[in-house]
Design a protein around this motif. Structure first.
Motif, mmCIF file in Angstrom:
data_model
loop_
_atom_site.group_PDB
_atom_site.id
_atom_site.type_symbol
_atom_site.label_atom_id
_atom_site.label_comp_id
_atom_site.label_asym_id
_atom_site.label_seq_id
_atom_site.Cartn_x
_atom_site.Cartn_y
_atom_site.Cartn_z
ATOM 1 N N UNK A 109 44.881 -42.489 -13.692
ATOM 2 C CA UNK A 109 45.194 -43.799 -13.125
ATOM 3 C C UNK A 109 45.035 -43.776 -11.605
ATOM 4 N N UNK A 110 45.532 -42.720 -10.972
ATOM 5 C CA UNK A 110 45.399 -42.610 -9.520
ATOM 6 C C UNK A 110 43.938 -42.523 -9.100
ATOM 7 N N UNK A 111 43.129 -41.854 -9.915
ATOM 8 C CA UNK A 111 41.705 -41.726 -9.591
ATOM 9 C C UNK A 111 40.995 -43.062 -9.714
ATOM 10 N N UNK A 112 41.210 -43.758 -10.823
ATOM 11 C CA UNK A 112 40.520 -45.023 -11.070
ATOM 12 C C UNK A 112 40.924 -46.080 -10.041
ATOM 13 N N UNK A 113 42.175 -46.053 -9.612
ATOM 14 C CA UNK A 113 42.636 -47.045 -8.646
ATOM 15 C C UNK A 113 42.033 -46.839 -7.257
ATOM 16 N N UNK A 114 41.292 -45.773 -7.073
ATOM 17 C CA UNK A 114 40.607 -45.553 -5.800
ATOM 18 C C UNK A 114 39.221 -46.203 -5.764
ATOM 19 N N UNK A 115 38.797 -46.829 -6.855
ATOM 20 C CA UNK A 115 37.453 -47.401 -6.896
ATOM 21 C C UNK A 115 37.160 -48.370 -5.748
ATOM 22 N N UNK A 120 33.531 -49.326 -1.421
ATOM 23 C CA UNK A 120 33.291 -49.829 -0.072
ATOM 24 C C UNK A 120 32.731 -48.731 0.827
ATOM 25 N N UNK A 121 33.173 -47.506 0.619
ATOM 26 C CA UNK A 121 32.645 -46.409 1.429
ATOM 27 C C UNK A 121 31.146 -46.242 1.201
ATOM 28 N N UNK A 122 30.725 -46.189 -0.061
ATOM 29 C CA UNK A 122 29.303 -45.978 -0.331
ATOM 30 C C UNK A 122 28.467 -47.191 0.068
ATOM 31 N N UNK A 123 29.019 -48.403 -0.079
ATOM 32 C CA UNK A 123 28.297 -49.571 0.422
ATOM 33 C C UNK A 123 28.132 -49.491 1.941
ATOM 34 N N UNK A 124 29.119 -48.936 2.630
ATOM 35 C CA UNK A 124 29.045 -48.866 4.092
ATOM 36 C C UNK A 124 27.976 -47.896 4.573
ATOM 37 N N UNK A 125 27.489 -47.023 3.700
ATOM 38 C CA UNK A 125 26.447 -46.072 4.085
ATOM 39 C C UNK A 125 25.057 -46.692 4.085
ATOM 40 N N UNK A 126 24.920 -47.859 3.485
ATOM 41 C CA UNK A 126 23.606 -48.485 3.338
ATOM 42 C C UNK A 126 23.234 -49.214 4.618
ATOM 43 N N UNK A 127 22.004 -49.045 5.047
ATOM 44 C CA UNK A 127 21.487 -49.737 6.221
ATOM 45 C C UNK A 127 20.291 -50.594 5.822
ATOM 46 N N UNK A 128 20.288 -51.842 6.278
ATOM 47 C CA UNK A 128 19.155 -52.739 6.088
ATOM 48 C C UNK A 128 18.496 -52.938 7.442
ATOM 49 N N UNK A 129 17.264 -52.524 7.576
ATOM 50 C CA UNK A 129 16.567 -52.573 8.857
ATOM 51 C C UNK A 129 15.528 -53.686 8.853
ATOM 52 N N UNK A 130 15.583 -54.549 9.868
ATOM 53 C CA UNK A 130 14.621 -55.632 10.025
ATOM 54 C C UNK A 130 13.570 -55.231 11.050
ATOM 55 N N UNK A 131 12.340 -55.706 10.903
ATOM 56 C CA UNK A 131 11.308 -55.384 11.898
ATOM 57 C C UNK A 131 11.617 -56.052 13.228
ATOM 58 N N UNK A 132 11.080 -55.474 14.295
ATOM 59 C CA UNK A 132 11.282 -56.040 15.627
ATOM 60 C C UNK A 132 10.513 -57.351 15.760
ATOM 61 N N UNK A 133 11.015 -58.239 16.620
ATOM 62 C CA UNK A 133 10.373 -59.539 16.801
ATOM 63 C C UNK A 133 8.960 -59.424 17.354
ATOM 64 N N UNK A 134 8.667 -58.328 18.078
ATOM 65 C CA UNK A 134 7.349 -58.203 18.693
ATOM 66 C C UNK A 134 6.360 -57.429 17.833
ATOM 67 N N UNK A 135 6.727 -57.059 16.615
ATOM 68 C CA UNK A 135 5.780 -56.372 15.742
ATOM 69 C C UNK A 135 4.708 -57.348 15.272
#
Length: 217
Positions: A109-115, A120-135
């Motif tokens: 129960x203690x483990x599952x309640x940490x979901x 949120x931790x693993x989502x926070x590791x994701x980066x979405x990169x946009x191209x520069x305006x001058x490309x």
């Protein structure tokens, strides 16, 4: 001279919001077509890593619990043989097993309640990169020439053969110019200023363990 609304054909002086609403619908449709698989990949990646973490976290808790249980059995066995020269009473063994089961349930129960925290931790590791305006792909996308008007011939619709394509319309020199041109006709939703290059989710927030109850089955 300002053109009429491209959707309801009302004069520009009416300042209708048809184009703005139409743009929002088009953005959502394009996002659904182009980003759905990416969102699915992100969700699958986060889910898999979160599950792996939770299972490993539970395994460590359960191993400590089982080690303590084994030590307890050794203790009551040694005590019984020392004092009575006999194995422990079956009720003692059953009570120890019941204590172990309750402990493992609590650990799970203690483990599952940490979901929430782990997801949120693993989502926070994701980066979405946009191209520069001058490309080049941003400043001069291969979309600048408007489509040629089709002509109907022999009961079918085809592009006019032999006619020269209309001249390409140069895109605005900067995002500022583009925004100035489109602000009146298709205003964008209000957003806070942000870096155009990289978006990273905010750091995960701590959730109390009682905030999540996992579905079982």
């Amino acid at each position: 001279m300002d053109p009429d609304c491209a959707i309801c054909h009302a004069p520009a002086s009416m300042a209708c919001d048809c184009e703005a609403k139409g743009l929002e619908v088009a953005v959502k449709q394009a996002e659904e077509r182009m980003m759905r698989s990416i969102y699915g990949d992100i969700r699958s990646w986060v889910r898999a890593h979160a599950q792996d973490y939770i299972l490993e976290y539970f395994r460590q808790l359960a191993e400590r619990r089982k080690t303590a249980h084994s030590a307890h059995l050794d203790h009551i066995t040694a005590h019984a043989f020392y004092h009575y020269n006999a194995p422990p009473h079956p009720n003692q063994i059953a009570e120890a097993q019941a204590t172990l089961k309750r402990g493992i349930d609590e650990d799970w129960q203690a483990s599952v309640q940490r979901y929430p925290e782990v997801l949120e931790y693993f989502y926070s590791l994701i980066e979405l990169t946009l191209p520069a305006d001058d490309e080049a792909a941003v400043k001069n996308p291969p979309l600048t020439a408007p489509p040629r008007k089709p002509s109907r011939r022999a009961g079918s619709i085809s592009a006019s053969a032999g006619s020269a394509p209309p001249p390409a319309i140069a895109p605005p020199s900067s995002f500022h110019d583009r925004d100035a041109l489109m602000e009146r006709r298709t205003p964008a939703p209000a957003t806070t200023p942000r870096d155009r290059r990289t978006f990273r989710p905010p750091p995960p927030q701590h959730h109390p363990s009682s905030s999540y109850y996992a579905p079982f089955g």
